[in-house]
Write a protein that holds these residues in place. Structure first.
Motif, short mmCIF file in Angstrom:
data_model
loop_
_atom_site.label_atom_id
_atom_site.label_comp_id
_atom_site.label_asym_id
_atom_site.label_seq_id
_atom_site.Cartn_x
_atom_site.Cartn_y
_atom_site.Cartn_z
N PHE A 1 -7.01 -36.02 16.36
CA PHE A 1 -5.63 -35.81 15.92
C PHE A 1 -4.67 -35.80 17.10
O PHE A 1 -3.61 -36.44 17.07
CB PHE A 1 -5.53 -34.49 15.14
CG PHE A 1 -4.13 -33.99 14.96
CD1 PHE A 1 -3.30 -34.51 13.98
CD2 PHE A 1 -3.62 -32.99 15.78
CE1 PHE A 1 -2.00 -34.06 13.81
CE2 PHE A 1 -2.33 -32.52 15.63
CZ PHE A 1 -1.51 -33.06 14.64
N GLU A 2 -5.03 -35.08 18.16
CA GLU A 2 -4.16 -34.98 19.34
C GLU A 2 -3.91 -36.35 19.96
O GLU A 2 -2.78 -36.66 20.37
CB GLU A 2 -4.78 -34.04 20.37
CG GLU A 2 -4.93 -32.59 19.93
CD GLU A 2 -3.63 -31.80 20.06
OE1 GLU A 2 -2.58 -32.42 20.28
OE2 GLU A 2 -3.69 -30.57 19.94
N ARG A 3 -4.94 -37.17 20.04
CA ARG A 3 -4.77 -38.48 20.65
C ARG A 3 -3.89 -39.38 19.79
O ARG A 3 -3.06 -40.14 20.31
CB ARG A 3 -6.14 -39.12 20.88
CG ARG A 3 -6.93 -38.45 22.01
CD ARG A 3 -8.25 -39.14 22.26
NE ARG A 3 -8.99 -38.43 23.31
CZ ARG A 3 -8.82 -38.61 24.61
NH1 ARG A 3 -7.91 -39.48 25.02
NH2 ARG A 3 -9.53 -37.93 25.49
N CYS A 4 -4.07 -39.32 18.49
CA CYS A 4 -3.23 -40.14 17.60
C CYS A 4 -1.77 -39.70 17.67
O CYS A 4 -0.85 -40.53 17.71
CB CYS A 4 -3.75 -40.04 16.17
SG CYS A 4 -5.34 -40.84 15.90
N LEU B 1 1.07 -38.55 9.91
CA LEU B 1 0.46 -39.84 10.22
C LEU B 1 -0.79 -39.67 11.09
O LEU B 1 -1.84 -40.28 10.83
CB LEU B 1 1.47 -40.73 10.94
CG LEU B 1 2.67 -41.19 10.11
CD1 LEU B 1 3.73 -41.81 11.02
CD2 LEU B 1 2.25 -42.19 9.04
N ALA B 2 -0.68 -38.83 12.12
CA ALA B 2 -1.82 -38.62 13.02
C ALA B 2 -2.98 -37.96 12.31
O ALA B 2 -4.15 -38.31 12.53
CB ALA B 2 -1.38 -37.78 14.22
N LEU B 3 -2.70 -37.01 11.43
CA LEU B 3 -3.76 -36.33 10.70
C LEU B 3 -4.47 -37.29 9.75
O LEU B 3 -5.70 -37.27 9.64
CB LEU B 3 -3.18 -35.14 9.93
CG LEU B 3 -4.17 -34.31 9.11
CD1 LEU B 3 -5.29 -33.75 9.99
CD2 LEU B 3 -3.44 -33.17 8.40
N ALA B 4 -3.70 -38.13 9.06
CA ALA B 4 -4.32 -39.09 8.16
C ALA B 4 -5.25 -40.04 8.92
O ALA B 4 -6.34 -40.38 8.45
CB ALA B 4 -3.25 -39.89 7.42
#
Length: 260
Positions: free
Chosen positions: A123-126, A153-156
């Motif tokens: 998640f952090e990288r996205c 968006l990052a979590l998805a």
């Protein structure tokens, strides 16, 4: 550039988790929608949403600080007015009993059974890749609403390969604001409109139907993000660099929600 594909998509009970974008969560029936949907499927809130709850008094006094995201002053004031209800639900344990989220650390997160420690670094990288892309285009963060959209968006992307649906306002002829924000990052990615409507578990989204507005289901396809699952070395500086690789070849698919 937006494309349209001749596909049909139906989301049925227990086939997809749901993420409530902050713009939907702060609708008048957002809290009820979240709790109504939770018995049918995992429901997630974006991480930055907790910053809104921590500072609900400030944002009620200064709704303009919620940021733009295409909302005018009246819309931001209406969203800020929903924060006390969410704060009470949080204080009384309703949220921790029903919803999921990623925190700043694993112990601050509430995760469904079977999801391990690789979710947080992915998640952090996205999220960092989106921030870096916006910074390169000199856009920057547009307040907590934009940060919540980034987190959704990052979590998805991080929850892949499990199917995940982001619920957000919109779904007219133009893509929802969430998709527009993604396009502004200028990544090697596409926004694609699907025909028809996405169906949720029967009865789960009736509160949205009562509000008589349009809502959209957004699906994130980011296969490159699956490669980012290594543990975090917190002793390193700039552990999350500006590499846009998690979003290489990504696509956002969206369609109107059938609230029933």
């Amino acid at each position: 550039m937006e494309a349209r594909l001749p596909l049909s998509l139906k989301v049925t009970a227990r086939t997809s988790a749901f993420i409530l974008d902050a713009a939907l969560a702060l609708e008048p029936l957002g809290l009820l929608t979240a709790l109504r949907l939770a018995p049918f499927a995992p429901v997630w809130l974006p991480r930055s949403f907790w910053g809104l709850l921590d500072n609900d008094s400030f944002y009620r006094a200064h709704p303009d600080r919620l940021g733009g995201m295409g909302h005018d002053d009246a819309a931001r004031a209406a969203m800020a007015a929903q924060l006390p209800g969410w704060h009470r639900a949080w204080s009384y344990g309703r949220l921790s009993a029903s919803l999921y989220w990623v925190g700043d650390a694993h112990y601050e997160s509430r995760l469904p059974e079977g999801i391990g420690g690789e979710l947080l670094p992915r998640f952090e990288r996205c999220a960092a890749a989106l921030d870096a892309a916006w910074s390169r285009r000199q856009l920057g963060s547009d307040g907590p609403l934009a940060e919540c959209a980034r987190d959704s968006l990052a979590l998805a992307a991080a929850l892949q390969p499990d199917p995940v649906t982001i619920l957000t306002p919109g779904g007219g002829d133009a893509p929802p604001l969430l998709c527009g924000l993604f396009e502004q990052a200028g990544l090697d990615a596409s926004v694609i409109a699907l025909p028809g409507r996405a169906a949720a578990p029967p009865g789960a989204l009736l509160p949205l139907a009562a509000h008589r507005r349009r809502y959209a289901a957004v699906h994130v396809i980011a296969p490159a993000a699956l490669a980012f699952a290594e543990a975090i070395d917190e002793t390193e500086e700039d552990v999350f660099d500006a590499d846009p690789a998690p979003w290489a070849g990504a696509a956002l698919l969206w369609q109107r929600v059938e609230a029933r």
